[in-house]
Design a protein around this motif. Structure first.
Motif, mmCIF file in Angstrom:
data_model
loop_
_atom_site.group_PDB
_atom_site.id
_atom_site.type_symbol
_atom_site.label_atom_id
_atom_site.label_comp_id
_atom_site.label_asym_id
_atom_site.label_seq_id
_atom_site.Cartn_x
_atom_site.Cartn_y
_atom_site.Cartn_z
ATOM 1 N N SER A 11 -59.921 52.421 39.929
ATOM 2 C CA SER A 11 -59.735 51.707 38.698
ATOM 3 C C SER A 11 -60.013 50.194 38.834
ATOM 4 O O SER A 11 -60.436 49.688 38.052
ATOM 5 C CB SER A 11 -58.333 51.733 38.391
ATOM 6 O OG SER A 11 -57.310 51.384 39.012
ATOM 7 N N VAL A 12 -59.643 49.675 39.772
ATOM 8 C CA VAL A 12 -59.994 48.085 40.046
ATOM 9 C C VAL A 12 -61.413 48.123 40.100
ATOM 10 O O VAL A 12 -61.970 47.008 39.272
ATOM 11 C CB VAL A 12 -59.338 47.705 41.512
ATOM 12 C CG1 VAL A 12 -59.831 46.281 41.804
ATOM 13 C CG2 VAL A 12 -57.783 47.537 41.262
ATOM 14 N N LEU A 14 -63.757 49.853 38.799
ATOM 15 C CA LEU A 14 -64.348 50.217 37.358
ATOM 16 C C LEU A 14 -63.995 48.992 36.286
ATOM 17 O O LEU A 14 -64.932 48.907 35.620
ATOM 18 C CB LEU A 14 -63.358 51.275 36.849
ATOM 19 C CG LEU A 14 -63.957 52.105 35.577
ATOM 20 C CD1 LEU A 14 -65.193 52.465 35.502
ATOM 21 C CD2 LEU A 14 -63.104 53.080 35.000
ATOM 22 N N VAL A 15 -62.850 48.347 36.586
ATOM 23 C CA VAL A 15 -62.365 47.209 35.749
ATOM 24 C C VAL A 15 -63.374 46.062 35.955
ATOM 25 O O VAL A 15 -63.988 45.389 35.375
ATOM 26 C CB VAL A 15 -60.976 46.828 35.740
ATOM 27 C CG1 VAL A 15 -60.931 45.253 35.293
ATOM 28 C CG2 VAL A 15 -60.126 47.791 35.211
ATOM 29 N N PHE A 16 -63.843 46.050 37.509
ATOM 30 C CA PHE A 16 -64.575 44.880 37.976
ATOM 31 C C PHE A 16 -66.019 45.066 37.226
ATOM 32 O O PHE A 16 -66.734 44.174 36.740
ATOM 33 C CB PHE A 16 -64.705 44.762 39.407
ATOM 34 C CG PHE A 16 -65.559 43.867 39.951
ATOM 35 C CD1 PHE A 16 -65.358 42.535 39.829
ATOM 36 C CD2 PHE A 16 -66.885 44.158 40.326
ATOM 37 C CE1 PHE A 16 -66.107 41.577 40.192
ATOM 38 C CE2 PHE A 16 -67.743 43.290 41.127
ATOM 39 C CZ PHE A 16 -67.492 41.975 40.689
ATOM 40 N N ILE A 18 -66.762 46.878 34.506
ATOM 41 C CA ILE A 18 -66.889 46.522 33.082
ATOM 42 C C ILE A 18 -66.729 45.232 33.022
ATOM 43 O O ILE A 18 -67.599 44.790 31.802
ATOM 44 C CB ILE A 18 -65.524 47.339 32.497
ATOM 45 C CG1 ILE A 18 -65.704 48.794 32.355
ATOM 46 C CG2 ILE A 18 -65.402 46.972 31.044
ATOM 47 C CD1 ILE A 18 -64.669 49.654 31.979
ATOM 48 N N GLY A 19 -66.077 44.405 33.758
ATOM 49 C CA GLY A 19 -66.161 43.088 33.414
ATOM 50 C C GLY A 19 -67.259 42.426 33.653
ATOM 51 O O GLY A 19 -67.769 41.407 33.014
ATOM 52 N N TRP A 23 -69.497 40.236 30.903
ATOM 53 C CA TRP A 23 -69.984 38.879 31.253
ATOM 54 C C TRP A 23 -71.500 38.852 30.736
ATOM 55 O O TRP A 23 -72.070 37.750 30.513
ATOM 56 C CB TRP A 23 -69.689 38.530 32.430
ATOM 57 C CG TRP A 23 -69.945 37.071 33.035
ATOM 58 C CD1 TRP A 23 -69.643 36.036 32.582
ATOM 59 C CD2 TRP A 23 -71.181 36.822 33.586
ATOM 60 N NE1 TRP A 23 -70.253 34.962 33.268
ATOM 61 C CE2 TRP A 23 -71.352 35.415 33.848
ATOM 62 C CE3 TRP A 23 -72.210 37.685 34.422
ATOM 63 C CZ2 TRP A 23 -72.128 34.838 34.460
ATOM 64 C CZ3 TRP A 23 -72.978 37.068 34.956
ATOM 65 C CH2 TRP A 23 -73.164 35.485 35.286
#
Length: 82
Positions: A11-12, A14-16, A18-19, A23
């Motif tokens: 999940s970390v 995946l969030v990275f 998406i971020g 950006w």
């Protein structure tokens, strides 16, 4: 409990990702003009004014369509203006 050892790093990551994609879309100008494309969609480019060369056109002359590149009779354009 052992599944959390896999799900939390996943999940970390995946969030990275998406971020980074968000950006990139900001830097690319994706969200600069949100209303312009909607107004351009409503503008009618087919019925532009003819160039003022001094020659008057009649209704019997075919008119060049901008999107198709072939001549069409004037009566067909009037049906779209209703």
């Amino acid at each position: 409990m052992e599944s959390l050892y896999l799900l939390i790093p996943l999940s970390v990551v995946l969030v990275f990702i998406i971020g980074v994609l968000f950006w990139w879309s900001l830097r690319d100008g994706q969200y600069d003009d949100l209303e312009g494309p909607a107004y351009r969609l409503l503008m009618d480019d087919k019925d532009e004014l003819p160039p003022s060369s001094g020659a008057a056109s009649t209704a019997d002359e075919p008119r060049q369509s901008a999107d198709e590149g072939r001549a069409e009779p004037e009566s067909r354009h009037k049906a779209h203006d209703v």
